[in-house]
Design a protein around this motif. Sequence first.
Motif, PDB file in Angstrom:
ATOM      1  N   ASN B 182       0.846  -1.182   0.000  1.00 28.10           N
ATOM      2  CA  ASN B 182       0.000   0.000   0.000  1.00 28.10           C
ATOM      3  C   ASN B 182       0.884   1.236   0.000  1.00 28.10           C
ATOM      4  O   ASN B 182       2.069   1.154   0.288  1.00 28.10           O
ATOM      5  CB  ASN B 182      -0.926   0.012   1.206  1.00 28.10           C
ATOM      6  CG  ASN B 182      -0.155  -0.058   2.499  1.00 28.10           C
ATOM      7  OD1 ASN B 182       1.056   0.161   2.524  1.00 28.10           O
ATOM      8  ND2 ASN B 182      -0.825  -0.353   3.571  1.00 28.10           N
ATOM      9  N   ASP B 183       0.296   2.367  -0.359  1.00 25.41           N
ATOM     10  CA  ASP B 183       1.119   3.570  -0.326  1.00 25.41           C
ATOM     11  C   ASP B 183       1.149   4.067   1.113  1.00 25.41           C
ATOM     12  O   ASP B 183       0.170   3.927   1.848  1.00 25.41           O
ATOM     13  CB  ASP B 183       0.614   4.616  -1.317  1.00 25.41           C
ATOM     14  CG  ASP B 183      -0.487   5.473  -0.766  1.00 25.41           C
ATOM     15  OD1 ASP B 183      -0.305   6.674  -0.594  1.00 25.41           O
ATOM     16  OD2 ASP B 183      -1.570   4.902  -0.491  1.00 25.41           O
ATOM     17  N   VAL B 185       1.086   6.850   2.450  1.00 23.44           N
ATOM     18  CA  VAL B 185       0.393   8.090   2.809  1.00 23.44           C
ATOM     19  C   VAL B 185      -1.082   7.832   3.105  1.00 23.44           C
ATOM     20  O   VAL B 185      -1.567   8.116   4.194  1.00 23.44           O
ATOM     21  CB  VAL B 185       0.550   9.135   1.698  1.00 23.44           C
ATOM     22  CG1 VAL B 185      -0.131  10.419   2.092  1.00 23.44           C
ATOM     23  CG2 VAL B 185       2.014   9.372   1.416  1.00 23.44           C
ATOM     24  N   MET B 186      -1.788   7.275   2.141  1.00 24.01           N
ATOM     25  CA  MET B 186      -3.219   7.046   2.323  1.00 24.01           C
ATOM     26  C   MET B 186      -3.535   5.569   2.541  1.00 24.01           C
ATOM     27  O   MET B 186      -4.685   5.194   2.672  1.00 24.01           O
ATOM     28  CB  MET B 186      -3.998   7.543   1.109  1.00 24.01           C
ATOM     29  CG  MET B 186      -4.019   9.044   0.962  1.00 24.01           C
ATOM     30  SD  MET B 186      -4.712   9.868   2.394  1.00 24.01           S
ATOM     31  CE  MET B 186      -6.433   9.391   2.252  1.00 24.01           C
ATOM     32  N   GLN B 188      -3.455   3.334   0.368  1.00 21.78           N
ATOM     33  CA  GLN B 188      -4.174   2.797  -0.789  1.00 21.78           C
ATOM     34  C   GLN B 188      -3.451   1.558  -1.319  1.00 21.78           C
ATOM     35  O   GLN B 188      -2.236   1.537  -1.461  1.00 21.78           O
ATOM     36  CB  GLN B 188      -4.265   3.860  -1.887  1.00 21.78           C
ATOM     37  CG  GLN B 188      -5.166   3.443  -3.010  1.00 21.78           C
ATOM     38  CD  GLN B 188      -5.296   4.539  -4.051  1.00 21.78           C
ATOM     39  OE1 GLN B 188      -5.113   5.706  -3.752  1.00 21.78           O
ATOM     40  NE2 GLN B 188      -5.591   4.158  -5.273  1.00 21.78           N
ATOM     41  N   GLU B 189      -4.246   0.538  -1.591  1.00 22.42           N
ATOM     42  CA  GLU B 189      -3.689  -0.731  -2.054  1.00 22.42           C
ATOM     43  C   GLU B 189      -2.996  -0.561  -3.402  1.00 22.42           C
ATOM     44  O   GLU B 189      -3.495   0.124  -4.283  1.00 22.42           O
ATOM     45  CB  GLU B 189      -4.853  -1.705  -2.195  1.00 22.42           C
ATOM     46  CG  GLU B 189      -4.468  -3.140  -2.212  1.00 22.42           C
ATOM     47  CD  GLU B 189      -5.708  -4.013  -2.196  1.00 22.42           C
ATOM     48  OE1 GLU B 189      -6.689  -3.634  -1.533  1.00 22.42           O
ATOM     49  OE2 GLU B 189      -5.684  -5.059  -2.852  1.00 22.42           O
ATOM     50  N   ARG B 190      -1.818  -1.184  -3.552  1.00 22.11           N
ATOM     51  CA  ARG B 190      -1.196  -1.184  -4.868  1.00 22.11           C
ATOM     52  C   ARG B 190      -0.302  -2.417  -5.020  1.00 22.11           C
ATOM     53  O   ARG B 190       0.337  -2.857  -4.059  1.00 22.11           O
ATOM     54  CB  ARG B 190      -0.397   0.100  -5.099  1.00 22.11           C
ATOM     55  CG  ARG B 190       0.825   0.218  -4.236  1.00 22.11           C
ATOM     56  CD  ARG B 190       1.489   1.577  -4.399  1.00 22.11           C
ATOM     57  NE  ARG B 190       2.672   1.603  -3.541  1.00 22.11           N
ATOM     58  CZ  ARG B 190       3.290   2.712  -3.186  1.00 22.11           C
ATOM     59  NH1 ARG B 190       2.862   3.885  -3.575  1.00 22.11           N
ATOM     60  NH2 ARG B 190       4.365   2.650  -2.429  1.00 22.11           N
TER      61      ARG B 190
END
Lengths: 313, 505, 158
Positions: B182-183, B185-186, B188-190
């Motif tokens: 995930n990133d 910062v937020m 967010q899945e990646r």
Amino acid sequence: MTRIALTLVLALAAPLCALAQYPDRPIKLIVPWPAGGDTDNIFRPFAPLLQKQLGQPVVIANVAGASGTRGAKEAKEAPADGYTLYAVHDYIHSTYYTGIADVQYTDFEPICLIASTPSVLTASPKTPWKDWQGLLADAKARPGQITVGATLGSTSHFFPALIEKAAGIKFKYVSYEGLAPRMNAILGGHVDLTDANLTQKAKVEAGELKFIAIATEKRHPEMPNVPTLKELGVNVVYDVNRGLMVPKGTPAAVIARLEAACGAAAREPAFAEAMRKQGTDVRFMDRATYAAWLRQNDELTRNLARDLGLLKR
Amino acid sequence: MFELLLDALQGMFAPKYLVPLAAGTLAGIVGGALPGVTITMTIIVVLPFTFGLDPLQGLAAMVGVYVGGSAGGLVTAILLGIPGTPSAIATTFDGHALARKGEPGRALWLGIWASFLGGLLGAVFLVGATGPLARFALQFGPWEFFSLFVLALSMVAGLVEASILKGLVAGMLGLVVTVIGNDPVMGQERLTFGIAFLRGGIDFLPVLIGVFAFSQVMQEVERMGGPAQAAARAQRALALAVSHAKVIWEIVSRPVRLVWFSFIGVLIGVLPAIGGSAASMFAWDQAKRLSRHPERFGTGTPEGIVASESANSANVGGSLVTIMAFGIPGDAVTAVMLGALTIHGIQSGPLFIAQNAALAYGIFAAYILAHPLMVAMLALGARAMLRVVSVPRAVLFPAVLVLCTVGAYALNNTMANVYVLLVFGVAGYAMVKAGFPLAPFILGVILGDQIEINLVRAIMTDANPWLFVTRPISGLLLAAALASFAAALWQHRRVQARAARAADF
Amino acid sequence: MLSKDGWAGLVVAATSLVFFALTLGLKQNPLVPIGPGFYPRIVLGLTAALGLALALADALRARRRTAAETPEPRAANYLAVGLQFALFGAYAGLMPLLGFRLATFAYVAAANALLDPPRGARGLARAALVGFATAAAAWLVFERYLLVLLPRGSWTGF
């Protein structure tokens, strides 16, 4: 030699023989943030008190990561046998509505609420403002340029966002996850403002930090010279509330045992003393009250997220 | 400051702390002496034990491992000619030569006392410089941290012996690992490929444990069934008796050099990412240049031993400064220590020494006390240490891997870490087999998230990208990164040219 | 022909390019000025370039390289390595089902037997003893003394 071997065999086999009298083995308390964070600091003194009530070790397990949602997931998937507790705070609502996590409070059974930490708007020593008026004027003159360190989408982001809305100003957010990195940044002057709490009192008294205003209804006895946002004309009251939950499906008898133990532990003077050092007020709610409060808080957070343009569901 | 230090030293004598410190030092000496078991490996094995101790107990044990390990390596290096850890390589040059000339006792104790004195000089720096450096570190904003990490990576990639290109690829692969999940910062899945446990990202400690433990254990497994080399030679009786006063005088009669070598060690320790092997090698090289008889180096000159060991030992003090003042791990060993701090809820960084004075001075005290402990243990058991080399591998390896598993699991109390351990165990072994250096890879994994988050923070604070260059500290750090890279390229070209010339003849 | 380095470079480059393509689908968050794919793309792009450079350098060197330059050192026992990895894989996979104690006992006993093949009943007893001692000691020290909780088995509850 034989005796040692025998002891070892017994030690390994003992839990098999002992039939279920909850609790008969150590209990894991999942704290979804790194050790040393606020949540950890609040539950660490609480764990031994709970342990005294339950008669079994209560061991804190920090399952940190992904804005606290990794620990939430871990707790949700744990067996519902009362041997895994979950230390939760208001982020459970905000991370759900801002789309960061799929876990929500209804995945758990509430046990009790134990503590409430009021938020304090805190400024870097390198900022020119002496008080809220100075900040307000500067923010109006330079919209979107005053920097705020926050864990995006979590409580430290919601609090300044509420101030923005109430005062009609605009900040610029910089991601600093966790209080400790935020403190490094604000002391070094790399961000201007942040959401902190009364644990930073010593630094304020040493002149290394500035408390601008506290988000309580009335001035806090610990720092009576810090004005409330309300008296400054900014209608924001904000605190972070922490409690205990267990996975859904935990037997009622176990929940009752935990609720009783939690209530007794929260009333200990030692806990009050530990919380005072954490800039936190003891705020106990039993299971029923806590459940009702959670429903209400969930609705509130949803509305907040929508008002702030963060709602993703 | 000195009162705090005295209090801490007194406190360290309480059995509560002395026992873990001594146990850690002993573990370090044994681990350091075992060829194929590095200090990193030893500290990885000690890590799970520290979870259950109080923070200072755990750190005392780890500091003991660090100090003991740097010294333990010299025993096998001098007496057997096999460096027990990479940082003892330079010690074999003169140490083993002197031992073979019939003076094993003198060689060994020159090494031990040089290590002791170098370590204490490192302590002076550690106690004196951590505070001021921490205040300096407070000036570091996201730009400076970003540039500092880039400098660390470029230095470690340039230091590898094989090929700079492979060092760079290894470092980049480390960064790629941190991009998965995930990133920061937020959240967010990646790049999770639908694998649920990757959603939280990959912690650096299980990766580090997996890469180091498996690559070492498996390389030994590979060779099992072959002839046992070290064990047989270890049984040989050696005369180790020596006049300590004479040996110590031999070292301190040239105080300027001793201080200079220790200073080199400290400096290389402070620079993130460069470990003890570079420090001892560099100091040995310096000693050779300063000497009136450079031709004696490599044939058993005492100066060579003193240079290598004092620098190696002082290097530990320097590395401790970096984690305590900046909160940045300088190498894999300090990365594990930082992990242990985090487990106990202590955030290392510029505020560490001010907010956790008792703990910080406790670490200083542990570091200082570990040195006499180390000398005492070696005095009692240098010979026994050689016998340790012959512990049955078939018992040692599974036990080590079980401890690694406990360490990885207990870190976050999740099985996901154990799977990460296995996956990166395989990856680490494959990298070693393909000739990629592990150090830049690990540093990439350790620093990856921090590089990204500081880059994002910098851009969120001010959109102007030139600030990375125009802010003075950040600009200097980036310039240093470029310079170190150019120096590494030049050095490699020279080595290659020399090799080509040699091939022509 | 490429050597080990060249192939490694190509694999690195290909993998990073696939990852790079995957980052293109990431959505940007309005709160953060640069999206979650920004930094990964820099890293993956650089990695791909370096991987290609490695392969290229290797191909250039291959022309100068004479045949049979690098004799293979003493044959390594890759079978043993493979078996150890497989065994550890089984250990990791079975731990959540069997629990730490049983899984560790089985793993250590098996690994010990593989590394030092037992001869007769005595050897088997030795492997079992090593396994039992390691599992028992680890459990007592960590769970009982240091209160580091270890996994329990979902099949065995033990």
